[in-house]
Motif scaffolding. Sequence first.
Motif, PDB file in Angstrom:
ATOM      1  N   ILE A  94     106.453  83.630  51.447  1.00 56.85           N
ATOM      2  CA  ILE A  94     107.323  84.431  50.566  1.00 56.85           C
ATOM      3  C   ILE A  94     106.831  85.877  50.529  1.00 56.85           C
ATOM      4  N   ASP A  95     105.526  86.060  50.387  1.00 58.24           N
ATOM      5  CA  ASP A  95     104.984  87.429  50.346  1.00 58.24           C
ATOM      6  C   ASP A  95     105.329  88.168  51.638  1.00 58.24           C
ATOM      7  N   ALA A  96     105.197  87.483  52.765  1.00 57.05           N
ATOM      8  CA  ALA A  96     105.483  88.134  54.057  1.00 57.05           C
ATOM      9  C   ALA A  96     106.963  88.499  54.162  1.00 57.05           C
ATOM     10  N   LEU A  97     107.830  87.626  53.631  1.00 56.34           N
ATOM     11  CA  LEU A  97     109.276  87.911  53.706  1.00 56.34           C
ATOM     12  C   LEU A  97     109.678  89.010  52.726  1.00 56.34           C
ATOM     13  N   LEU A  98     108.885  89.200  51.689  1.00 52.09           N
ATOM     14  CA  LEU A  98     109.152  90.314  50.769  1.00 52.09           C
ATOM     15  C   LEU A  98     108.655  91.629  51.385  1.00 52.09           C
ATOM     16  N   ALA A  99     107.545  91.541  52.120  1.00 52.53           N
ATOM     17  CA  ALA A  99     106.968  92.754  52.719  1.00 52.53           C
ATOM     18  C   ALA A  99     107.779  93.217  53.928  1.00 52.53           C
ATOM     19  N   GLU A 100     108.285  92.252  54.679  1.00 56.18           N
ATOM     20  CA  GLU A 100     109.091  92.585  55.879  1.00 56.18           C
ATOM     21  C   GLU A 100     110.378  91.785  55.805  1.00 56.18           C
ATOM     22  N   PRO A 101     111.350  92.278  55.034  1.00 52.60           N
ATOM     23  CA  PRO A 101     112.535  91.471  54.737  1.00 52.60           C
ATOM     24  C   PRO A 101     113.379  91.134  55.970  1.00 52.60           C
ATOM     25  N   VAL A 102     113.975  89.950  55.929  1.00 52.17           N
ATOM     26  CA  VAL A 102     114.953  89.573  56.953  1.00 52.17           C
ATOM     27  C   VAL A 102     116.315  89.432  56.260  1.00 52.17           C
ATOM     28  N   GLU A 103     117.356  89.458  57.056  1.00 49.27           N
ATOM     29  CA  GLU A 103     118.705  89.532  56.490  1.00 49.27           C
ATOM     30  C   GLU A 103     119.075  88.288  55.678  1.00 49.27           C
ATOM     31  N   LEU A 104     118.686  87.112  56.197  1.00 48.07           N
ATOM     32  CA  LEU A 104     119.060  85.853  55.547  1.00 48.07           C
ATOM     33  C   LEU A 104     117.823  84.960  55.463  1.00 48.07           C
ATOM     34  N   VAL A 105     117.606  84.378  54.302  1.00 45.22           N
ATOM     35  CA  VAL A 105     116.499  83.429  54.150  1.00 45.22           C
ATOM     36  C   VAL A 105     117.069  82.127  53.599  1.00 45.22           C
ATOM     37  N   SER A 106     116.868  81.032  54.326  1.00 51.36           N
ATOM     38  CA  SER A 106     117.346  79.746  53.808  1.00 51.36           C
ATOM     39  C   SER A 106     116.154  78.860  53.473  1.00 51.36           C
TER      40      SER A 106
END
Length: 343
Positions: free
Chosen positions: A116-128
Amino acid sequence: MSHDLFGTPVIAAPMAGGTSTPAFVEAVHRAGGLGFLAAGYKSVAAMQAEIRTVRESGARFGMNVFVPDPAQLRPSAALLAELEDYRLQLLADARRYGVELPPLRVDDDDEWQGKIDALLAEPVELVSFAFGLPGADVARALQRVGSAVLATVTSTAEAVRAAEQGVDALVVQHTSAGAHSAAFLPASGAQPGGTTAELLAEVRSAVDLPLVAAGGIMDAAGLDAVLRAGAAAAQLGTAFLRTDESGARQLHKDALADPHFTQTRLTRAFTGRQARALENEFVRDHPEAPEAYPAIHHLTAPLRAAAAAAGDPERLNLWAGSAWRQAQAGPVAAVVHGLLAGR
Ligand SMILES: Cc1cc2nc3c(=O)[nH]c(=O)nc-3n(C[C@H](O)[C@H](O)[C@H](O)COP(=O)(O)O)c2cc1C
């Protein structure tokens, strides 16, 4: 909202365990579909490396994350005893290959917070998400950095819970789907009959969110059926398993085309969570595996690795949806173009 969120009605499912490689996701994009990377079983660093690879290619993509179940991470004494029993059962399989079974491992949360931290730091368009709900706070945080958040549900009750967390869309997974059931409420595992389109329509009457239909969709007619039922898109796994770009093992691809396998079954034997697989000897030999994911996933890992190395499809997890017979070999583009034909 229609399929604007996705830009296409064809989504290639995230397939953890090696199938959804960056090359696979890129090929889906080039053909006019939308692919998802799968973070499941991977380290945070491996997940980030895949994100960067696909991003550099210019392809649109999503990322899928497994939600850990806190109850499974703290198993009761009774469940631990069941796990020890299951471990004893598996010793015969281990001896067959001359491998050691690892000690029980019950505390693996698949690096949830790190992902989650990594996806907040380097966002991607869609997260499922699959196997549970991310929580309203995590959903909101991802939305704040610009990601659309999807939760996977298997029933109307789960859909209502997911909607309460403020997610942007739902993947509605029917029991015909290949690999793990995403169910997270106890009663929702038992869907009495019905089709994917029927489940989709039922969920649609209960929640007002864009819906992605998953389970047994293999061709343009199957896609039409779920779109007519109100889906914004379809998410297909099994239809892509045998493709050239799929990272599934050759042994798995071959088994999907082998007439020796005659049915799929829901089984906990390999991982401790219900998953649909071709019925093979391992599935038949272990009908009573406890509900203990990912403890059993870790317990059977050396057995699955040994079966793969020995070229033995009878003891490998041959994930497959119930419409597996229609899975075609060939380029990903042929599958996507076939689905989109006439649109
Ligand atoms: C080999 C395989 C691996 C899968 N891994 C994941 C995963 O990591 N995350 C997820 O949300 N769904 C996963 N799924 C389920 C798909 O998202 C989807 O629900 C399913 O493939 C739809 O049914 P179908 O296989 O009949 O098309 C997987 C499916 C397969 C076949």
